[in-house]
Each structure stands twice: as C-alpha cells, then as structure tokens.
Design a protein around this motif. Sequence first.
Motif, mmCIF file in Angstrom:
data_model
loop_
_atom_site.group_PDB
_atom_site.id
_atom_site.type_symbol
_atom_site.label_atom_id
_atom_site.label_comp_id
_atom_site.label_asym_id
_atom_site.label_seq_id
_atom_site.Cartn_x
_atom_site.Cartn_y
_atom_site.Cartn_z
ATOM 1 N N THR A 16 0.930 -1.233 0.227
ATOM 2 C CA THR A 16 -0.132 -0.080 0.077
ATOM 3 C C THR A 16 0.763 1.176 -0.172
ATOM 4 O OG1 THR A 16 -0.042 -0.008 2.529
ATOM 5 C CG2 THR A 16 -1.850 -1.128 1.319
ATOM 6 N N HIS A 379 -8.988 -2.485 -0.217
ATOM 7 C CA HIS A 379 -7.890 -2.904 -0.932
ATOM 8 C C HIS A 379 -7.368 -4.286 -0.636
ATOM 9 C CE1 HIS A 379 -7.422 1.169 -2.349
ATOM 10 N NE2 HIS A 379 -7.906 1.602 -1.098
ATOM 11 N N VAL A 386 -1.344 -5.218 -3.921
ATOM 12 C CA VAL A 386 -2.850 -4.886 -3.898
ATOM 13 C C VAL A 386 -3.389 -5.686 -5.386
ATOM 14 C CG1 VAL A 386 -4.676 -3.372 -4.167
ATOM 15 C CG2 VAL A 386 -3.020 -2.942 -2.582
ATOM 16 N N THR A 389 -9.088 -3.891 -5.477
ATOM 17 C CA THR A 389 -9.931 -3.129 -4.861
ATOM 18 C C THR A 389 -11.533 -3.198 -5.096
ATOM 19 O OG1 THR A 389 -8.109 -1.400 -5.046
ATOM 20 C CG2 THR A 389 -10.144 -0.627 -4.213
#
Length: 401
Positions: A16, A379, A386, A389
Amino acid sequence: MAIESDKLRDRLDRATAHLDPPYAVVDLTAFDANSAALAERAAAKPVRLASKSVRARGLISRALARPGWRGVMAFTLPEAIWLVRAGVSDDVLVAYPSVDRAALAGLAADPTLADAITLMIDGTGQLDLIDDVRAPGQRAELRVCLDLDASWRPVRGVHVGVRRSPVHSARAAGELAAAITRRAGFRLVGLMSYEAQIAGLGDAPPGQALLAGAIRLAQRRSYRELLTRRGAAVAAVRQHADLEFVNGGGTGSMAATSADPAVTEITAGSGLYGPTLFDAYRAWQPTPAAFFACAVVRRPTPELATVLGGGWIASGPAADSRLPRPWLPTGLKLVGTEGAGEVQTPLSGAAAATLRVGDRVWFRHAKAGELCERVNELHLVEGDEVVATVPTYRGEGQAFL
C-alpha cells in the motif's frame, strides 16, 4: 510471533505504499484460510454468510464461491433485495423483522424476489403489517422464518443473552407456527435461533480469570438447555410446516452449534475478517484478515506517536473491548486518558518511540463489518501487492441501517 508480525507489517506497507491513509485492506490469504476453517468447523452443515459482518459484495461473493458456504443472512430487507437483484445470491434470509413498507411492497410485487428472500417473523403483528401493505390475494406468497429466542433464563428475572424474539418456549413456537400456517399468503419455511451468549461472547477475557470462569459455566449450562429446547421447538413447528432449514449459531459457536442435531445450517461472517472481539475465544480464533491504516502526524513527546483519526468505535456496550486496537508495529497501546479519537489518536508503548512522521500504524477493528462503515473501498492484498480494490456497501451508496 514478533517475526511474523514484522513480516506482515512489511508486506502491508509495501503493498500500500502508493496509498495515503486512512484506508482499509483485507489480506486474501487470511480471508480464504478463515473461510475454509469456518466451513470445516461447521462439520458438513452449510454455512450461511452473515452479510453485516462483511459489507462488501466482492468479498461476499468470494466466500460464497468456496466449498461449504450457501446463502446469505442479510440484516435488512432493502439489502436482501439489492443482493438478489445484483446476482450475489438467490437464497437470502433477512435476520430481523422488517417494517419497511416500500421494500415489502417491492418484494410482494416481484415473484422472483419472493422466491429468493425469506422474511423473519416473531409475531402475528408483522404479518398484519405485511397484509396491510398488500393483501394476500394481490401478491406473491411470501416465505417466512420463525425467530426462536435462544437466550438462557435459568430463574425468573434472569436473562442471559440478547433480547430478540418474544418466542422462547417450544409451545410458543408451535402456536406461532400454527398461526402463520393459517394465514393466506405466507409459507413458513425456516426457524432461526441465535445463541448470542455463546456465539457472541468470548470466554477468555484477558486478565479476568474469575469472569472467564463464570462465562464458561454459563455457556455450558445455556448450551445444554438450548439443545433440549430448540429440539422441542423444531418438533413443535414441524407439526405445522415442512421446514426447509433450521438456522443457528455464529462464528463463536460453530462447532457447538453444528453438533445440535436440530440445526441444519450455521451462520457465520465475522470470522472471515477476524476482528479483535474474537481474540477472547478459546475454541477458535480466526487469523486477522482486515486492517486499517492511519498515518503518524506528530510526536508530542519522544515516547508518544500520534496518528490522524483512528476513533473507529464499534457498537455495543461502551467498553474498552469496542475500541480499535493498534496492531502493527507490535508494542503500541492507546493512551488511557484519550483512547481512540475522532481527529487524533496518541499511542504509547515501546514501538511508539521508533515511529516517524508519515509512518503507518495498522489497526484492527473490534467488530468485523463495521469497519466498512468508515471506508468506501477495501484494498485486497495478496503477498506484497494490492491485487484488487472492491467497494464497500458505503462505497456503492447503500445504507441499510
């Protein structure tokens, strides 16, 4: 444990790094492992997914696609209609009685919805309200489920559990079943009983040995009483209706509830995310899968680090157990005089001295799906990236409470 925590923190930080806090993530490896563990604990009985504990269609569909999961327990009728129309499930049980006239009118006017959705009933007044919305001869036949109160009442005046249905005895269940089957326009297809005093109450509160002992004793006695009473209630109801399902339990009582021969399916949802309330259970603890990140914005002293926001408090009795818990890096604590604040949350503990302005602190929410009331999206993390989402209910503009 410390090494594993450091690895998890590093993974989440790397995955992230392109995001600005606050935001929430779900670790898919942990989510899928929890899904498999819950299905295994149900001992071959299907698991109905409690949508209020997930609140993201993408993750609801992911769990339902796995072995052992079947159907949804929604918390409102508008939500149930939305899930059916979106193709998430064609088997949705509404957990609570509905008096939403617009939603009831929509259900009554649509045979497809009426085939897919089961309403919760614990009295004839709810039937009267539905008939007032649209008379039996002018609507599709509606599926209903009888809510049997599962609380434990060992002596007069003592109530252990939540206050749900007025239907507590097998006799009352049989009488209501008879009343339902006499009414045109309704079909009694299920019975539900949620033993919150077992499924929703941890039996190992940290640092409270005497309370833990009392909880375990009450849960054992409550379970034995419910085993007999629920079996009798199911038998009484089956004299009037051919039940398709008998629903019970929750994440905290999967194994115990699945052992009840009267129960045909178990409800679960919170265990998919693994919130902090389940850290106080001995029988099974899910792997933490859902987290939210806040950024360090100031250092008021060398021993303290303060993050922006963080006051994401869970519903229920006002207590420390409803506060979010700073999880990573390990060794952080809330400051007792401030707790988790709406605008800022100061943190103490050995790890606080190592944090710099801009660093992330990872929190766990006390309750599962309520995390999604704070964010528009989740996420989804695999490894250190990731991979997707997905919107939460809030992110899709859906407010069902």
